[in-house]
Design an enzyme around this catalytic site. Structure first.
Site, PDB file in Angstrom:
ATOM      1  N   LYS A  77       0.842  -1.202   0.000  1.00  0.00           N
ATOM      2  CA  LYS A  77       0.000   0.000   0.000  1.00  0.00           C
ATOM      3  C   LYS A  77       0.877   1.252   0.000  1.00  0.00           C
ATOM      4  O   LYS A  77       0.585   2.222  -0.700  1.00  0.00           O
ATOM      5  CB  LYS A  77      -0.955  -0.023   1.202  1.00  0.00           C
ATOM      6  CG  LYS A  77      -2.097  -1.005   1.008  1.00  0.00           C
ATOM      7  CD  LYS A  77      -2.878  -1.301   2.267  1.00  0.00           C
ATOM      8  CE  LYS A  77      -3.856  -2.444   1.996  1.00  0.00           C
ATOM      9  NZ  LYS A  77      -4.528  -2.971   3.186  1.00  0.00           N
ATOM     10  N   GLN A  84      -4.883  -1.936   9.469  1.00  0.00           N
ATOM     11  CA  GLN A  84      -4.726  -3.240   8.812  1.00  0.00           C
ATOM     12  C   GLN A  84      -5.285  -4.358   9.685  1.00  0.00           C
ATOM     13  O   GLN A  84      -4.963  -4.441  10.864  1.00  0.00           O
ATOM     14  CB  GLN A  84      -3.231  -3.470   8.517  1.00  0.00           C
ATOM     15  CG  GLN A  84      -2.930  -4.733   7.749  1.00  0.00           C
ATOM     16  CD  GLN A  84      -3.544  -4.725   6.344  1.00  0.00           C
ATOM     17  OE1 GLN A  84      -3.426  -3.752   5.613  1.00  0.00           O
ATOM     18  NE2 GLN A  84      -4.207  -5.801   5.989  1.00  0.00           N
ATOM     19  N   ASP A 101     -11.453   2.595   3.778  1.00  0.00           N
ATOM     20  CA  ASP A 101     -11.807   1.194   3.568  1.00  0.00           C
ATOM     21  C   ASP A 101     -13.321   1.026   3.426  1.00  0.00           C
ATOM     22  O   ASP A 101     -13.798  -0.038   3.036  1.00  0.00           O
ATOM     23  CB  ASP A 101     -11.348   0.349   4.769  1.00  0.00           C
ATOM     24  CG  ASP A 101     -10.034  -0.369   4.505  1.00  0.00           C
ATOM     25  OD1 ASP A 101      -9.729  -0.614   3.335  1.00  0.00           O
ATOM     26  OD2 ASP A 101      -9.335  -0.686   5.489  1.00  0.00           O
TER      27      ASP A 101
END
Ligand code: NAP
Length: 285
Positions: free
Chosen positions: A52, A96, A119
């Protein structure tokens, strides 16, 4: 023989567009910023975070990594999230998963400012997806939609079957297909006659997490087969949920693993970060 949908190529196109938008934002004095929080030492998570960061770099997005030790308490993690919520140069916050045992992931998500929830996991953004208002795109399912479009396939009126009902893939996937006017069936571990249901699908999306779960007899001739799964086969090789060699003989289009859905997920994350930065620019912050 199915045509392969090249996720890397489609993701590259999305990223090119994102890079252009980043450039335009920079001209207005705004550099999009993404904060990635990782807790503990999970090797797969470390790889995802590294990828990422690299993807951000490639398109000119500023990224900050916050690597916290395994013993981090819930309070410490929430304190960091609150700090990032207030940080003016951070547009997107990503924590994460999975978090180490003892940390409540849902509580962490609910503490992220929905305007920075790139997200799209916060209940506010999940609710928006339900009503078809995509403040943020749910990254993996939105990537799947892009892949289907890239093949020139219309979803409208098609019989779509999603295997899997997780909050991050299966459920939002079903919702996006429905918004695209597909006729959607969601299957899961209690589904009866799974084979029969899948073999009627014009568009089959597998998000199960089991190597070679989808066999040729579950695929209708000419179906579009999208493989979200990321598993290891008996030799430790990365593979999807679909028995690719058998499926490609029946499908019209199919995504490979690796090189299918995976690259799209990151591309959509970058797109969401730019969306958040554009809102910052529009608000004059
Ligand atoms: P998950 O939370 O474990 O969900 C798996 C789903 O599959 C569940 O809904 C489960 O049903 C269903 N399932 C399990 N066994 C089944 C069976 N025998 N028959 C029918 N359904 C069954 O997994 P996830 O997070 O959605 O991820 C799914 C896969 O996608 C994993 O391999 C993951 O690594 C991968 N993934 C890839 C990306 C990417 O960017 N490419 C992103 C996210 C996830 P129940 O609900 O009844 O348990």
């Amino acid at each position: 023989m199915a045509a392969i949908i090249d996720g890397k190529a489609v993701a590259a196109t999305v990223k090119e567009q994102v890079a252009k938008e980043v450039e335009q934002l920079k001209e207005q004095g705004i550099t999009p910023g993404l904060a990635v929080v990782i807790v503990g030492e999970d090797p797969a998570s470390k790889t995802y975070v590294k990828n990422k960061k690299l993807a951000c770099q490639a398109v000119g997005i500023h990224s900050e990594e916050y690597a916290l030790p395994e013993q981090t308490t819930q309070q410490e993690l929430l304190a960091l999230v609150h700090k990032l919520n207030e940080k003016p140069d951070i547009d997107g916050i990503l924590v994460q998963s999975p978090l180490p045992k003892g940390l409540n992931e849902q509580l962490v998500i609910e503490n992220i400012n929905p305007a920075k929830d790139v997200d799209a996991f916060h209940p506010v953004n999940v609710g928006r997806i339900m009503i078809g208002d995509y403040s943020f795109l749910p990254c993996t399912p939105a990537g799947v939609i892009e892949l289907i479009h890239s093949a020139g396939v219309s979803i409208s009126g098609k019989r779509c079957v999603v295997i899997g009902r997780s909050n991050i893939v299966g459920k939002p996937m079903a919702m996006l297909l429905l918004h695209e006017h597909g006729t959607v069936t969601v299957c899961h571990s209690r589904t009866q006659q799974l084979k029969e249901i899948c073999s009627q699908a014009d568009i089959l999306v597998a998000a199960v997490g089991k190597a070679k779960f989808v066999t040729a007899d579950m695929i209708k001739d000419g179906a579009v087969v999208i493989d979200v799964g990321m598993n290891r086969d008996e030799n430790g090789k990365l593979c999807g949920d679909v028995d690719f060699a058998a499926a490609e003989k029946k499908a019209s289009f199919i995504t490979p693993v690796p090189g299918g859905v995976g690259p799209m997920t990151i591309a959509m994350l970058l797109k969401n970060t730019v969306t958040a930065a554009k809102r910052r620019a529009a608000a004059g912050r």
